[in-house]
Enzyme design. Sequence first.
Site, PDB file in Angstrom:
ATOM      1  CG  PHE A  62     -43.980 -17.646  -6.142  1.00 48.83           C
ATOM      2  CD1 PHE A  62     -44.116 -16.348  -6.611  1.00 48.83           C
ATOM      3  CD2 PHE A  62     -42.720 -18.238  -6.201  1.00 48.83           C
ATOM      4  CE1 PHE A  62     -43.032 -15.634  -7.119  1.00 48.83           C
ATOM      5  CE2 PHE A  62     -41.624 -17.532  -6.717  1.00 48.83           C
ATOM      6  CZ  PHE A  62     -41.783 -16.231  -7.181  1.00 48.83           C
TER       7      PHE A  62
ATOM      8  NE  ARG B 123     -40.055  -7.123   0.433  1.00 49.85           N
ATOM      9  CZ  ARG B 123     -39.609  -7.492  -0.764  1.00 49.85           C
ATOM     10  NH1 ARG B 123     -38.354  -7.860  -0.927  1.00 49.85           N
ATOM     11  NH2 ARG B 123     -40.428  -7.497  -1.799  1.00 49.85           N
TER      12      ARG B 123
ATOM     13  CG  HIS C 142     -42.904  -4.596  -6.694  1.00 44.48           C
ATOM     14  ND1 HIS C 142     -42.438  -5.787  -7.203  1.00 44.48           N
ATOM     15  CD2 HIS C 142     -42.597  -3.635  -7.616  1.00 44.48           C
ATOM     16  CE1 HIS C 142     -41.868  -5.546  -8.392  1.00 44.48           C
ATOM     17  NE2 HIS C 142     -41.956  -4.257  -8.663  1.00 44.48           N
TER      18      HIS C 142
HETATM   19  N1  UDP Z   1     -42.932 -14.662  -3.595  1.00 42.40           N
HETATM   20  C1  UDP Z   1     -43.646 -15.656  -2.969  1.00 42.40           C
HETATM   21  N2  UDP Z   1     -43.024 -16.866  -2.750  1.00 42.40           N
HETATM   22  C2  UDP Z   1     -41.728 -17.096  -3.089  1.00 42.40           C
HETATM   23  C3  UDP Z   1     -41.007 -16.059  -3.725  1.00 42.40           C
HETATM   24  C4  UDP Z   1     -41.630 -14.852  -3.959  1.00 42.40           C
HETATM   25  O1  UDP Z   1     -44.800 -15.478  -2.641  1.00 42.40           O
HETATM   26  O2  UDP Z   1     -41.224 -18.198  -2.849  1.00 42.40           O
HETATM   27  C5  UDP Z   1     -43.575 -13.381  -3.864  1.00 42.40           C
HETATM   28  C6  UDP Z   1     -43.106 -12.292  -2.915  1.00 42.40           C
HETATM   29  O3  UDP Z   1     -44.228 -11.539  -2.504  1.00 42.40           O
HETATM   30  C7  UDP Z   1     -42.172 -11.467  -3.769  1.00 42.40           C
HETATM   31  C8  UDP Z   1     -42.792 -11.608  -5.161  1.00 42.40           C
HETATM   32  O4  UDP Z   1     -43.280 -12.943  -5.181  1.00 42.40           O
HETATM   33  O5  UDP Z   1     -42.128 -10.127  -3.314  1.00 42.40           O
HETATM   34  C9  UDP Z   1     -41.833 -11.413  -6.307  1.00 42.40           C
HETATM   35  O6  UDP Z   1     -40.712 -12.274  -6.116  1.00 42.40           O
HETATM   36  P1  UDP Z   1     -39.233 -11.745  -6.312  1.00 42.40           P
HETATM   37  O7  UDP Z   1     -38.350 -12.929  -6.300  1.00 42.40           O
HETATM   38  O8  UDP Z   1     -39.179 -10.833  -7.496  1.00 42.40           O
HETATM   39  O9  UDP Z   1     -38.969 -10.931  -4.952  1.00 42.40           O
HETATM   40  P2  UDP Z   1     -38.807  -9.368  -4.687  1.00 42.40           P
HETATM   41  O10 UDP Z   1     -38.170  -8.762  -5.907  1.00 42.40           O
HETATM   42  O11 UDP Z   1     -40.180  -8.820  -4.417  1.00 42.40           O
HETATM   43  O12 UDP Z   1     -37.923  -9.270  -3.482  1.00 42.40           O
HETATM   44 MG    MG Z   2     -38.704  -8.879  -7.904  1.00 44.07          MG
END
Ligand code: UDP
Ligand code: MG
Length: 135
Positions: A60, A105, A118
Amino acid sequence: MSEKEKTLSIIKPDAVERNLSEKIKSIFLQNNLSILESKKLHVSKDEAAEFYKVHQSKPFYDQLCGYLSSGPIEVLVLEGENAVLKNRELMGATDPKNAEEGTIRKLYGISIDKNSVHGSDSKDNASKEISFFFK
Ligand code: UDP
Ligand code: MG
């Protein structure tokens, strides 16, 4: 003894666009996180790619960088006791569908990509992410 720490929050384009910034900031303030710095800006796709470098191998990644650079964001430095963890708890799970009631969220997220906020995931990453936006 617990100590104050800092963390980075980003109000993502979907939330800025829907004028949710003040509501989100009030959730932080009501939960004993103070806002030390805040600024609104619009990052380029290259800057988003640099910020999200840890995710470069993920399927992604390209979409994520496109999304973060799609419109204005607001970046905040939050400070308080256990700020990193507290912010993560207030945010809720990455996918709004799985987020607990009352979390940012759950309240405002649209989808796993347009999930409104974020938050740094560790103290180390928090200091790196704060220096990325506040030189
Ligand atoms: N994201 C996405 N698809 C996925 C996983 C994550 O679009 O399958 C995006 C989502 O916006 C997320 C960001 O990538 O907030 C960063 O991912 P992370 O796993 O770090 O999640 P977070 O720390 O934001 O909860
Ligand atoms: Mg993250």
